[in-house]
Design a protein around this motif. Structure first.
Motif, PDB file in Angstrom:
ATOM      1  N   ASP A   1       0.724  -1.301   0.097  1.00 26.70           N
ATOM      2  CA  ASP A   1       0.230   0.100   0.033  1.00 26.70           C
ATOM      3  C   ASP A   1       1.031   1.374  -0.070  1.00 26.70           C
ATOM      4  O   ASP A   1       0.216   2.515   0.542  1.00 26.70           O
ATOM      5  CB  ASP A   1      -1.014  -0.029   1.249  1.00 26.70           C
ATOM      6  N   GLY A   2       2.104   1.132  -0.223  1.00 27.06           N
ATOM      7  CA  GLY A   2       2.919   2.332  -0.320  1.00 27.06           C
ATOM      8  C   GLY A   2       3.920   2.333   0.772  1.00 27.06           C
ATOM      9  O   GLY A   2       3.684   1.666   1.922  1.00 27.06           O
ATOM     10  N   PRO A   3       4.729   3.382   1.089  1.00 26.54           N
ATOM     11  CA  PRO A   3       5.705   3.679   2.195  1.00 26.54           C
ATOM     12  C   PRO A   3       5.106   3.749   3.450  1.00 26.54           C
ATOM     13  O   PRO A   3       3.975   4.489   3.411  1.00 26.54           O
ATOM     14  CB  PRO A   3       6.606   4.747   1.508  1.00 26.54           C
ATOM     15  N   VAL A   4       5.588   3.200   4.431  1.00 26.97           N
ATOM     16  CA  VAL A   4       5.042   3.361   5.906  1.00 26.97           C
ATOM     17  C   VAL A   4       6.021   4.071   6.695  1.00 26.97           C
ATOM     18  O   VAL A   4       7.231   3.325   6.618  1.00 26.97           O
ATOM     19  CB  VAL A   4       4.303   2.052   6.179  1.00 26.97           C
ATOM     20  N   ALA A   5       5.839   5.082   7.382  1.00 25.35           N
ATOM     21  CA  ALA A   5       6.895   5.752   8.148  1.00 25.35           C
ATOM     22  C   ALA A   5       6.677   5.275   9.681  1.00 25.35           C
ATOM     23  O   ALA A   5       5.454   5.425  10.449  1.00 25.35           O
ATOM     24  CB  ALA A   5       6.889   7.182   8.036  1.00 25.35           C
ATOM     25  N   ARG A   6       7.831   4.825  10.365  1.00 23.32           N
ATOM     26  CA  ARG A   6       7.650   4.313  11.735  1.00 23.32           C
ATOM     27  C   ARG A   6       8.800   5.149  12.543  1.00 23.32           C
ATOM     28  O   ARG A   6      10.090   5.325  11.970  1.00 23.32           O
ATOM     29  CB  ARG A   6       8.065   3.078  11.755  1.00 23.32           C
ATOM     30  N   LEU A   7       8.415   5.817  13.529  1.00 22.40           N
ATOM     31  CA  LEU A   7       9.433   6.537  14.424  1.00 22.40           C
ATOM     32  C   LEU A   7      10.711   5.679  14.933  1.00 22.40           C
ATOM     33  O   LEU A   7      10.638   4.504  15.198  1.00 22.40           O
ATOM     34  CB  LEU A   7       8.733   7.082  15.541  1.00 22.40           C
ATOM     35  N   THR A   8      11.797   6.370  14.990  1.00 24.90           N
ATOM     36  CA  THR A   8      12.986   5.705  15.491  1.00 24.90           C
ATOM     37  C   THR A   8      13.287   5.674  16.688  1.00 24.90           C
ATOM     38  O   THR A   8      14.232   5.616  17.336  1.00 24.90           O
ATOM     39  CB  THR A   8      14.002   6.333  14.461  1.00 24.90           C
ATOM     40  N   GLY A   9      12.152   6.001  17.320  1.00 27.36           N
ATOM     41  CA  GLY A   9      12.579   5.884  19.065  1.00 27.36           C
ATOM     42  C   GLY A   9      12.714   7.153  19.531  1.00 27.36           C
ATOM     43  O   GLY A   9      12.094   8.233  19.084  1.00 27.36           O
ATOM     44  N   ASP A  10      13.478   7.592  20.629  1.00 27.68           N
ATOM     45  CA  ASP A  10      13.667   8.730  21.128  1.00 27.68           C
ATOM     46  C   ASP A  10      13.866   9.702  20.442  1.00 27.68           C
ATOM     47  O   ASP A  10      15.065   9.616  19.536  1.00 27.68           O
ATOM     48  CB  ASP A  10      14.759   8.503  22.126  1.00 27.68           C
ATOM     49  N   GLN A  11      13.252  11.046  20.366  1.00 28.26           N
ATOM     50  CA  GLN A  11      13.189  11.951  19.356  1.00 28.26           C
ATOM     51  C   GLN A  11      13.922  13.190  19.791  1.00 28.26           C
ATOM     52  O   GLN A  11      14.018  14.168  19.145  1.00 28.26           O
ATOM     53  CB  GLN A  11      11.840  12.412  18.990  1.00 28.26           C
ATOM     54  N   GLY A  12      14.790  12.895  20.830  1.00 26.33           N
ATOM     55  CA  GLY A  12      15.388  14.059  21.686  1.00 26.33           C
ATOM     56  C   GLY A  12      16.343  14.602  20.792  1.00 26.33           C
ATOM     57  O   GLY A  12      16.995  13.859  19.903  1.00 26.33           O
ATOM     58  N   SER A  13      16.637  15.969  20.687  1.00 25.01           N
ATOM     59  CA  SER A  13      17.594  16.618  19.861  1.00 25.01           C
ATOM     60  C   SER A  13      19.134  16.424  19.939  1.00 25.01           C
ATOM     61  O   SER A  13      19.858  16.772  19.260  1.00 25.01           O
ATOM     62  CB  SER A  13      17.101  18.069  19.702  1.00 25.01           C
ATOM     63  N   GLY A  14      19.215  15.723  21.142  1.00 26.31           N
ATOM     64  CA  GLY A  14      20.708  15.102  21.432  1.00 26.31           C
ATOM     65  C   GLY A  14      20.838  13.781  21.027  1.00 26.31           C
ATOM     66  O   GLY A  14      22.090  13.204  20.987  1.00 26.31           O
ATOM     67  N   ILE A  15      19.702  12.798  20.525  1.00 21.11           N
ATOM     68  CA  ILE A  15      20.041  11.713  20.370  1.00 21.11           C
ATOM     69  C   ILE A  15      20.203  11.450  18.761  1.00 21.11           C
ATOM     70  O   ILE A  15      19.464  11.355  18.059  1.00 21.11           O
ATOM     71  CB  ILE A  15      18.222  10.866  20.677  1.00 21.11           C
ATOM     72  N   LEU A  16      21.382  11.190  18.857  1.00 21.52           N
ATOM     73  CA  LEU A  16      22.135  11.241  17.330  1.00 21.52           C
ATOM     74  C   LEU A  16      21.736   9.831  16.556  1.00 21.52           C
ATOM     75  O   LEU A  16      21.358   9.783  15.450  1.00 21.52           O
ATOM     76  CB  LEU A  16      23.591  11.217  17.136  1.00 21.52           C
ATOM     77  N   THR A  17      21.463   8.918  17.452  1.00 21.03           N
ATOM     78  CA  THR A  17      21.028   7.379  17.182  1.00 21.03           C
ATOM     79  C   THR A  17      19.648   7.621  16.188  1.00 21.03           C
ATOM     80  O   THR A  17      19.398   6.959  15.377  1.00 21.03           O
ATOM     81  CB  THR A  17      20.620   6.564  18.360  1.00 21.03           C
TER      82      THR A  17
END
Ligand code: AMP
Ligand code: MG
Length: 413
Positions: free
Chosen positions: A367-383
């Motif tokens: 059904d097309g591309p699905v976007a999933r959060l990569t976890g902690d969205q803190g602005s210091g979380i380079l991961t």
């Protein structure tokens, strides 16, 4: 600054991402042309129109391995027989003429001999001694590539403003153009600030962290086609900071990108030094991550002061630095990261009215591309950047997005 902007209590205007982009981009123009080799031109923007001086191919030539013949000799008999007069490889010119009843063995790319107008493929012939029998009579002119059928002499083949891809490099080779004029690459000075910063190869020290931004920002400059000038990180001291900025001017930077020191902490000196040494506008850009930002000029050179948090610094560079670099390179479009539409894997709720850039992975589904959060969205979380395929853009006025909602995702290459 436009006086229609909302102002915060500390008097700095709040700008939308688009307002900040428009203001910044008004400072940049395509840089002057330089001459580079055809291969070095890959990915660059042409600063000249390129014309063909001669026909390509320069001569009629055979498109197949076969026999060059006179079409009229193939009329009459069901299986015409012709006398073989010789053989012509590619790269040679036949000195004579193919006369009545004659055939010349010819290889692909060899110039058509005088007299012949048609090539019969080997597959459609049978050879006996000095003679060839034509088993299937082709149409007149078959298997002959005409002079100028690719490019006619005098034609404009490549246009100023065009991005050079491998096929354009090939065309330059075809035209016999070892050099071509393209817009010069911008030189971008990259300066990280902060007393806490430790260089990539220094031994660990109490209270210190590694300097990330010099590397990630310089890599972003490279990624979008610019030439980074890595300056030694500056501690939070006015004199050192001013000295580093002077160094950027000496190095003839077309753009200076700093990180850190632009928020409201006690040691946020970038603002201070910039306003005393140059002209600078401070804004809150209505986005997350990244909010405090400054832009101005120093010694006539545009300066973009990014926030210090590594994710915020990167996203702010993508939004404001990349377009400037791309514009200087002569690109007329594609200044921003490419975007696609994807569906959210999970619901998103948030309270503020800022534009959010969420780090997401992208998964292709039927059904097309699905976007999933990569976890902690803190602005210091380079991961969150390392794991991300893209940045999902959540508009300012969107407070609740159910799973399955369509969102725009900026693609991280
Ligand atoms: P600042 O805006 O200077 O207060 O920085 C905000 C945060 O980002 C602080 O936690 C800093 O330690 C961090 N930071 C600033 N610059 C860098 C850098 N070059 N590398 C890694 N972290 C940084
Ligand atoms: Mg700092």
């Amino acid at each position: 600054m436009m006086n229609t902007n909302i102002h915060t209590a500390d008097k700095y205007p709040i700008l939308s991402v688009e307002q900040a982009q428009a203001h910044i981009l008004s400072y940049f123009h395509p840089l002057e042309a330089e001459e580079v080799s055809a291969l070095e031109a890959l990915g660059r923007v042409l600063a000249e129109d390129v014309y063909a001086e001669a026909d390509i191919p320069p001569h009629d030539n055979s498109a197949m391995d076969g026999y060059a013949v006179r079409y009229q000799d193939l009329q009459g008999a069901a299986r015409p027989r012709l006398r073989i007069i010789g053989e012509l490889p590619a790269g040679r010119v036949w000195p004579g003429t193919v006369g009545p009843g004659e055939a010349l063995r010819i290889m692909t790319g060899a110039p058509m001999p005088a007299g012949a107008d048609t090539v019969v493929r080997f597959e459609d012939t049978r050879v006996e001694g000095e003679e060839v029998t034509i088993l299937a009579v082709p149409k007149r002119g078959s298997n002959v590539r005409l002079a100028g059928e690719d490019v006619r002499a005098g034609k404009r083949v490549l246009r100023q403003g065009q991005v050079v891809r491998p096929q354009e490099v090939g065309m330059l080779a075809s035209l016999g153009r070892p050099k071509v004029r393209v817009h010069r690459k911008p030189r971008v000075a990259v300066l990280a600030t902060g007393d806490e910063l430790l260089s990539i190869d220094a031994p660990p020290e109490p209270g210190k962290i590694r300097n990330i931004n010099s590397y990630s920002n310089a890599a972003q400059v490279l990624e979008c086609g610019g030439e980074p000038l890595l300056l030694e990180a500056a501690p939070d001291r006015e004199d050192t900071l001013a000295q580093r900025l002077r160094r950027a001017l000496e190095l003839k930077a077309d753009l200076i990108v700093t990180s850190g020191g632009v928020s409201v902490g006690d040691f946020d000196l970038v603002k201070k030094v910039l306003s005393s040494e140059g002209h600078i506008d401070f804004w809150w850009v209505n986005m997350k991550p990244g909010r405090p930002m400054a832009f101005g000029t120093l010694g006539g050179v545009p300066l973009l002061a990014l926030p210090g948090n590594p994710v915020a610094a990167m996203i702010s560079f993508y939004l404001f630095g990349r377009p400037a670099v791309r514009k200087m390179l002569g690109h007329t479009e594609g200044w921003n990261l490419p975007a696609i539409t994807a569906r959210l894997a999970e619901a998103i709720t948030r309270k503020d009215n800022r534009r959010h850039y969420l780090r997401v992975t992208l998964e292709q589904t039927p059904d097309g591309p699905v976007a999933r959060l990569t976890g902690d969205q803190g602005s210091g979380i380079l991961t969150s950047m390392v794991e991300a395929d893209g940045l999902a853009v959540i508009p300012e006025d969107c407070h609740e997005l159910p799973a399955g909602s369509a969102v725009q995702v900026l693609l991280l290459s």
